[in-house]
Design an enzyme around this catalytic site. Structure first.
Site, PDB file in Angstrom:
ATOM      1  N   ASN A  75       7.132  -1.568   0.783  1.00  0.00           N
ATOM      2  CA  ASN A  75       5.688  -1.817   1.081  1.00  0.00           C
ATOM      3  C   ASN A  75       5.146  -1.010   2.297  1.00  0.00           C
ATOM      4  O   ASN A  75       6.105  -0.956   3.484  1.00  0.00           O
ATOM      5  CB  ASN A  75       5.718  -3.271   1.693  1.00  0.00           C
ATOM      6  N   GLU A  76       4.304  -0.318   2.059  1.00  0.00           N
ATOM      7  CA  GLU A  76       3.616   0.612   3.283  1.00  0.00           C
ATOM      8  C   GLU A  76       4.933   1.303   4.098  1.00  0.00           C
ATOM      9  O   GLU A  76       4.900   1.186   5.087  1.00  0.00           O
ATOM     10  CB  GLU A  76       2.778  -0.241   4.156  1.00  0.00           C
ATOM     11  N   GLU A 126      -4.147  -3.687  -1.953  1.00  0.00           N
ATOM     12  CA  GLU A 126      -4.448  -4.723  -1.096  1.00  0.00           C
ATOM     13  C   GLU A 126      -6.052  -4.416  -0.578  1.00  0.00           C
ATOM     14  O   GLU A 126      -6.238  -3.564  -0.137  1.00  0.00           O
ATOM     15  CB  GLU A 126      -3.603  -4.915  -0.003  1.00  0.00           C
TER      16      GLU A 126
HETATM   17  C1  GAL Z   1      -0.895  -4.773   5.050  1.00  0.00           C
HETATM   18  C2  GAL Z   1       0.558  -5.231   4.645  1.00  0.00           C
HETATM   19  C3  GAL Z   1       0.411  -6.740   4.299  1.00  0.00           C
HETATM   20  C4  GAL Z   1      -0.275  -7.393   5.250  1.00  0.00           C
HETATM   21  C5  GAL Z   1      -1.804  -6.997   5.567  1.00  0.00           C
HETATM   22  C6  GAL Z   1      -2.399  -7.543   6.369  1.00  0.00           C
HETATM   23  O1  GAL Z   1      -0.688  -3.637   5.875  1.00  0.00           O
HETATM   24  O2  GAL Z   1       0.793  -4.286   3.596  1.00  0.00           O
HETATM   25  O3  GAL Z   1       1.769  -7.025   4.206  1.00  0.00           O
HETATM   26  O4  GAL Z   1       0.576  -7.420   6.461  1.00  0.00           O
HETATM   27  O5  GAL Z   1      -1.638  -5.621   5.975  1.00  0.00           O
HETATM   28  O6  GAL Z   1      -3.517  -7.159   6.528  1.00  0.00           O
END
Ligand code: GAL
Length: 653
Positions: free
Chosen positions: A141-142, A316
């Site tokens: 993830n990221e 996301e």
């Molecule tokens: C992203 C991350 C997620 C969550 C989200 C909150 O960067 O992948 O797991 O933390 O931010 O905005």
């Protein structure tokens, strides 16, 4: 083509079925799960427990939803860290070990962690690699979020020594390439090499460049092996990754993306605007605090699309206030729908909202979801519904993504050089690159981000805002291209080992532009001076080069009449950074000269084309009237675009 990020492990099993029903009623197709679930997948060493995940997948599939499954490697569990504490990374700025208790607590140079990651990945891929209800994978993830690309660990040090030995072959060559005679920094053997961290003052820039290249390679290697592991057991499922932009991680995202089927991006326009405009005058931030800056989201959409030159996913999408910026305002009404359509217009094929339900516990309890913790629907819900209807009515995902006519050459080496050798506090790779992008976007020009390795043939105009390290293959490509090129200051200014070209900058570019940079000065951000172009006055600021341009055409001058911008054939070189007014006028002229259509709408209107559709997005709080031909075929809205509204019309070829 919509989805949501869901954490079945956060909720009682009894809740899953209703959640799945509601997701499907909303019209979602995809659910991404599992990226932080290692402690539930393997509660004790070697004891894998897939029963709950099987059940969660079944429940989602039964409601007609397709699952995107993730490797859980962003969060190694406590027992694993206790067994192998050397997995933890070391902060290169302080030398302190970064501990357990949040996420991304692993070192890309830990061979132990690589093996553990491949082991859990293999176990998941064996179990789900031919599962009908699973369409694809997200790796980790990221990667490198929270500043985790670099580590100062002893694992990193030994791996760096081995990397140097592979790259330089002999210690003499390394000493010469890095200039180690300077300050008696010479090494006698590869095993003596230090990481360029925690020294008394500045370490050699070539040493730091090597450390950046090495660290990026470590991340790419870790990821490539993980992709190969999934691929072997899941040949018919896609593999993607949700990228953190290159300017934040300082990792070569082009290399990272290479083994993937498509790229993904996590879009948080308000958080990003707040962080990027920290320190900017309040008025600038206030104007966009509930919409995001008109170019921040798309700057990253366009870069994400550029990594593989194909459509991407928003994995996301911010649905309301987040929890991690300095301040976390609510989006203006309509912005969830607006950002969603904007992503599709810039080449997304799917938008997934983060997250399904706001968590009433742990770190992100102040982060909105589509549902509140009491299961009531947030404002994002009807907006997502509206976006789904519109995306399907406009048939956006079936619009082919054609190459733009204008490209920006990007790459991580420019960023490394500007980080390593600041020279002036106001020179920043990302702001330089962004200033060109944003001016082009204000002119309504669709922009592709490409690497030096891309095919240049689709482009009429290619801009290299900050390209200090080039090679002769690149120069040859430019020569053989029919495009016009614009090079920003600092182009060709460094050799591949961070040296000063002996024939002076722009080094190898001198074959294209017969100029020499005699000296460089940097100025405070607010100390601009006059730049004269086309008999009009603009600003030269921050970075200024003194040019010997005896053999090329001077097209703009500094306050003292010395050459500031020069041209030779199809190549233009800017010896200085400039202001927005200049970039708008200059880039408009360059575009028009090369047959690229520009628009001069209100500064808060953005226009973009995808396939046969033209989109206009109004970031302002006022209705905006588009001066567009009367016979325009409107597909959504009309020439008067509502505040925070969208208009779509059929593009005329
Ligand atoms: C992203 C991350 C997620 C969550 C989200 C909150 O960067 O992948 O797991 O933390 O931010 O905005």
């Amino acid at each position: 083509m919509f989805g949501v990020c869901y954490y079945p492990e956060h909720w009682p099993q009894a809740q899953w079925e209703q959640d799945a029903q509601m997701m499907s009623e909303l019209g979602l197709t995809y659910v991404r799960i599992g990226e932080f679930a290692w402690s539930r997948l393997e509660p004790n060493p070697g004891e894998l427990d897939f029963t709950w995940l099987d059940q969660a997948i079944l429940t989602l599939n039964n409601a007609g939803l397709k699952v995107v499954i993730c490797t859980p490697t962003a969060t190694p569990p406590k027992w694993l860290i206790d067994q192998h504490p050397e997995i933890l990374p070391v902060d290169p700025n302080t030398g302190a070990t970064r501990g357990f208790g949040s996420r991304r607590h692993y070192d890309f140079s830990s061979v132990q962690y690589l093996q553990q990651s491949l082991r859990i990945t293999r176990a998941l891929a064996l179990r789900y690699g031919s599962h009908n209800g699973i369409v694809g994978w997200q790796t980790d993830n990221e990667l490198c979020c929270h500043d985790t690309a670099l580590s100062g660990s002893s694992n990193a040090r030994s791996a760096f020594q081995a990397w140097c030995s592979d790259q330089y072959l002999s210690i003499e060559k390394l000493n010469t390439d890095w200039g180690n005679v300077f300050w008696s920094m010479e090494y006698r053997d590869f095993t003596e090499i230090e990481l360029p961290i925690l020294a008394v003052t500045e370490t050699s820039p070539a040493h730091r460049l090597a450390y950046r290249r090495f660290s990026s390679d470590q991340v790419v290697n870790y990821h490539t092996l993980m992709v190969a592991e999934i691929r072997q057991h899941a040949p018919d499922q896609f593999i993607t990754h949700n990228f953190i932009p290159m300017n934040e991680t300082a990792v070569d995202n082009f290399a990272l993306a290479a083994p993937l089927d498509f790229t993904s991006y996590d879009n948080y326009p308000l958080g990003r605007t707040d962080l990027m405009l920290t320190g900017a005058p309040a008025d600038q931030l206030r104007r966009y605090m509930r919409t995001g800056h008109p170019d921040f989201a798309t700057y990253y959409h366009d870069q994400t699309r550029g990594l593989l030159n194909r459509s991407f996913w928003v994995m996301e999408q911010q649905p309301g206030p987040v929890n991690w910026a300095n301040n976390n305002p609510r989006p203006a009404p309509g912005m969830i729908r607006f950002w969603t359509l904007e992503a599709f217009a810039h080449g997304a094929d799917c938008v997934c909202y983060f997250r399904w339900r706001q968590a009433p516990f742990a770190q992100e309890q102040m982060h909105a979801g589509l549902l509140r913790p009491d299961n009531s629907k947030t404002e994002a819900w009807p907006e997502a519904q509206q976006a789904m209807l519109e995306v399907s009515k406009l048939d956006i995902t079936n619009q082919t993504i054609q190459s733009a006519s204008v490209a920006i050459i990007t790459g991580v080496e420019g960023l490394w050089v500007s980080d390593i050798e600041k020279q002036g506090e106001a020179y920043d790779f990302n702001s330089v690159q962004f200033s060109y992008y944003s001016a082009l976007r204000e002119l309504g020009v669709t922009v592709d981000f490409i690497s030096v390795d891309a095919d240049f043939s689709p482009y009429a105009l290619i801009i290299a805002p900050s390209l200090p390290i080039i090679d002769s293959a690149f120069v040859e490509k430019c020569k053989n291209s029919s495009a016009e090129f614009v090079f920003g200051p600092r182009s060709g200014a460094k050799t591949s080992e961070f040296g000063y070209p002996t024939d002076l900058p722009p080094g190898l570019l001198q074959t294209l532009l017969p100029i020499r940079v005699l000296s460089v000065e940097t100025l405070r951000e607010d100390f601009a001076e006059v730049l004269t172009w086309n008999d009009r006055q603009y600003e030269s600021c921050r970075w200024r080069e003194q040019l010997d341009a005896a053999n090329s055409e001077v097209i703009a001058t500094y306050y003292n009449d010395e050459p500031a911008i020069v041209r030779s054939g199809q190549f233009t070189y800017l010896g200085t950074l400039t202001n927005r007014a200049f970039l708008l006028d200059f880039l408009q002229q360059q575009c028009e000269h090369n047959g690229v259509r520009t628009y001069r709408f209100d500064k808060d209107i953005r226009v973009v084309q995808r396939g046969a559709l033209m989109f206009a997005f109004n970031y302002s709080e006022q209705p905006q009237v588009l001066p567009i031909a009367a016979n325009t075929q409107w597909l959504l809205g009309n020439a008067t675009v509502e505040p925070h509204g969208i208009a779509v019309w059929r593009a005329i070829e």
